[in-house]
Design an enzyme around this catalytic site. Structure first.
Site, PDB file in Angstrom:
ATOM      1  CG  ASP A  74      -1.684   1.225   1.450  1.00  0.00           C
ATOM      2  OD1 ASP A  74      -1.848   1.974   0.474  1.00  0.00           O
ATOM      3  OD2 ASP A  74      -2.143   1.448   2.592  1.00  0.00           O
ATOM      4  CG  ASP A 114      -5.986   3.219   0.564  1.00  0.00           C
ATOM      5  OD1 ASP A 114      -5.079   2.351   0.645  1.00  0.00           O
ATOM      6  OD2 ASP A 114      -6.674   3.360  -0.467  1.00  0.00           O
ATOM      7  CG  ASP A 152      -1.489   1.682  -3.646  1.00  0.00           C
ATOM      8  OD1 ASP A 152      -0.304   1.387  -3.885  1.00  0.00           O
ATOM      9  OD2 ASP A 152      -1.831   2.396  -2.684  1.00  0.00           O
ATOM     10  CG  ASP A 202      -7.458 -12.726 -12.756  1.00  0.00           C
ATOM     11  OD1 ASP A 202      -8.350 -13.224 -13.440  1.00  0.00           O
ATOM     12  OD2 ASP A 202      -7.073 -13.176 -11.656  1.00  0.00           O
ATOM     13  CG  ASP A 221     -12.495 -15.772 -12.732  1.00  0.00           C
ATOM     14  OD1 ASP A 221     -11.672 -16.165 -11.888  1.00  0.00           O
ATOM     15  OD2 ASP A 221     -13.724 -15.669 -12.491  1.00  0.00           O
ATOM     16  CD  GLU A 262     -10.369 -20.317 -11.635  1.00  0.00           C
ATOM     17  OE1 GLU A 262     -10.374 -20.644 -10.447  1.00  0.00           O
ATOM     18  OE2 GLU A 262     -11.314 -19.716 -12.185  1.00  0.00           O
ATOM     19  CG  HIS A 269      -6.889 -15.442  -5.927  1.00  0.00           C
ATOM     20  ND1 HIS A 269      -6.437 -16.105  -7.054  1.00  0.00           N
ATOM     21  CD2 HIS A 269      -8.196 -15.167  -6.155  1.00  0.00           C
ATOM     22  CE1 HIS A 269      -7.421 -16.207  -7.919  1.00  0.00           C
ATOM     23  NE2 HIS A 269      -8.500 -15.648  -7.407  1.00  0.00           N
ATOM     24  CG  ASP A 270      -9.780 -18.627  -5.798  1.00  0.00           C
ATOM     25  OD1 ASP A 270     -10.136 -17.551  -5.292  1.00  0.00           O
ATOM     26  OD2 ASP A 270      -9.901 -18.894  -7.009  1.00  0.00           O
TER      27      ASP A 270
END
Ligand code: ISL
Length: 552
Positions: free
Chosen positions: A23, A27, A31, A100, A201, A256, A329-330
């Site tokens: 970051d 915040d 990013d 992605d 995806d 994917e 990430h899953d």
């Protein structure tokens, strides 16, 4: 060698989950500028292709996998100018970027959907699947990936729309040629910016079985494979996208593939298919998922994992290609799921690195895995942010599971295990943000962080880096054939990569016990090992070695 040489077979992918990477503005949300700050770190690791999880405009119901504008960047991540700067900076370092993108569904806040919802005769109505109900309920009994019915009722028109994921992710209707044209325009927009490819995806889900009949399959994984995936027009749609846009660029595509099995894999990635370059099949990721999915776990072991690797190698042969990965990430952190994140965290993380980097396929490393990061155990459901975890918490506890038991399953299988912020150092918030992070950190960042591993020559990080350097040089590891050398113990995975010149022998003891392996080492020299050098046939717990020899 018969096999085609391609850059995307030789390079290695590094996945960035931007919300949790770095970051730059305090915040609490990672990013684009934060990624730019860390490009030297990525370059030095020795990976080549950055896969960026979605950064488009999105209400974030599913952390960006619900896109409300394919042509804009989510302000939390920055601006289009920041994106252009990132792409230039990536290319200046000799790296590549794949985006992605989610075309099976959009956000319900996308203009196509807000139009579609306005009335039955709106020109965008057919951009999605709208159906009348049946017997006072939804059109069929399909369940969403994230719990509950896959249909949402709309009061105004008294019809239901299909959403295989959350109700804020309505499925796009690829049967409509206008939808496909609009999608290909998006694809072209990003390729014309000069990106190097896409991760697509849930691509096998884009063609629906239009009779929308009820399913009576008891296991959700079977519903995915037999009802939601591999629909009748899926290959026609993908090859149309390939021929209308993709083939005009020197890029790579990775689909994917929930529901893609060894029986259907080559249909997507066969070199003669004009579809995709490779897939992420999920066979090993879905291991341990019971009839109701990941929070309804069933036992599995390394025999199952090895069978999946064996079967996919055989299926692909020289005709197709897959990516090799053990987390993303899953799914949970690989060291917690497949290794031992307690007494052998470092050893087993290195062994899994060796596995990923020595199988045939394009390796993919998820951010933080190179540090040896492990799963997190939050005490309260309130600390979890993932929509899948939250929805299933409600569903499972409402049908009798004790909340503590559900939490135990989340500690093992939940997606937030990998979504906690990256550990850069031991400072406040692990150096990820000066503000309040959008999700709590894994408290072990004092011990596991980038600064720490960079100062320790024996760290997981350097093991990755050295193996990545080696893999770049050794074409045998990329194109060479693969064969398993049978062992007396089920705890060992011993295999050889070979071509007409060289042999590379990989020895993995994926257990907490010592073992003796069988292989004649006379013609080999030892290149890598995760213990202090020994060259006998006895292996320590989670020991891995890599030998190289001439093939004569
Ligand atoms: O994690 C899973 C379920 O427990 C997988 O089944 C996952 O939902 C599936 O592989 C699809 O994943 C992709 O599409 C989803 C998104 O939430 C995931 O992050 C993405 O990788 C919907 O876009």
């Amino acid at each position: 060698m018969a096999i085609d040489r391609k850059w995307w077979k030789e390079e290695v992918i590094y996945q960035i989950y931007p919300r949790s990477f770095n970051d730059s503005d305090g915040d609490g949300i990672g990013d684009i500028k934060g990624i730019i700050e860390k490009l030297d770190y990525i370059k030095n690791l020795g990976v080549d292709i950055i896969w960026l999880s979605p950064i488009y405009a999105s209400p974030n119901d599913d952390n960006g996998y619900d896109i409300s504008d394919y042509y804009n960047i989510h302000p939390e991540f920055g601006t289009m100018e920041d994106f252009d700067t990132l792409l230039d900076a990536i290319h200046a370092k000799g790296l590549r970027l794949i985006m992605d993108v989610v075309f099976n569904h959009s956000s319900d806040e996308h203009a196509w959907f807000t139009e579609s919802k306005k009335s039955i005769d709106n020109p965008y109505r057919d951009y999605y699947f709208w159906k009348p109900g049946k017997n006072g309920g939804p059109p069929n009994n399909w369940q969403s990936f994230f719990g509950g019915s896959a249909w949402e009722h709309d009061e105004k028109s008294n019809e239901y729309y299909l959403h295989l994921f959350t109700k804020k992710q309505p499925d796009l209707n690829w049967e409509n040629p206008k939808v496909r044209e609009d999608i290909y325009t998006v694809v072209k927009f990003w390729l014309d910016k000069g990106i190097d490819g896409f991760r697509l995806d849930v691509i096998p889900l884009i063609s629906k079985r239009l009779d929308f009949s009820d399913t009576n399959l008891p296991a959700f994984n079977d519903v995915i494979a037999q009802v939601y995936s591999n629909g009748p027009r899926v290959h026609e749609f993908i090859s149309e996208m390939y021929n209308s846009v993709l083939k005009h660029y020197d890029i790579m595509t990775v689909g994917e593939g929930p529901g893609i099995s060894t029986q259907t894999g080559l249909d997507y990635v066969g070199h003669d298919r004009e579809e995709l370059n490779m897939i992420f099949h999920l066979d090993h990721m879905f291991l341990g998922h019971g009839p109701r999915g990941k929070f309804d776990p069933v036992p599995y072991d390394w025999k199952d994992i090895k069978k999946i690797f064996n079967d996919w190698y055989k299926t692909m042969g020289d005709s197709g290609w897959i990516s090799i990965f053990l987390d993303n990430h899953d799914f949970p952190r690989l060291v917690s799921r497949f290794g031992n994140d307690k007494e052998y965290r470092i050893e087993s993380a290195k062994l899994l690195a060796m596995l990923i980097l020595t199988m045939r396929g394009t390796p993919c490393i998820f951010q933080g895995t190179e540090l040896g990061m492990s799963n997190v155990k939050f005490d309260s459901i309130e600390d979890y942010k993932d929509v899948e975890t939250i929805n299933y918490y409600k569903e499972f506890t409402a049908t009798g599971m004790h909340p503590d038991e559900f939490l135990k399953n989340v500690h093992e299988h939940g997606r937030d295990n990998v979504r906690t912020p990256m550990h850069w150092n031991k400072e406040k918030n692990a150096g990820f943000s000066t503000g309040k992070p959008w999700i709590k950190l894994n408290p072990n960042y004092n011990e596991i962080n980038a600064e720490e591993v960079l100062s320790d020559q024996n760290s997981v990080y350097y093991f990755y880096r050295d193996l990545l350097t080696f893999r770049k040089r050794e074409k045998t590891l990329i194109y060479g054939e693969w064969k398993v050398l049978p062992q007396n113990s089920e705890d060992l995975y011993v295999y050889e990569r070979f071509d007409s010149n060289y042999k590379i022998l990989v020895i993995l003891n994926h257990s907490n016990h010592k073992h003796i392996f069988e292989a004649d080492l006379k013609k080999y020299s030892l290149c890598f090992q995760n213990y202090i050098k020994t060259d006998t046939n006895e292996l320590m717990p989670w020991e891995c070695r890599l030998y190289k020899g001439m093939n004569d």
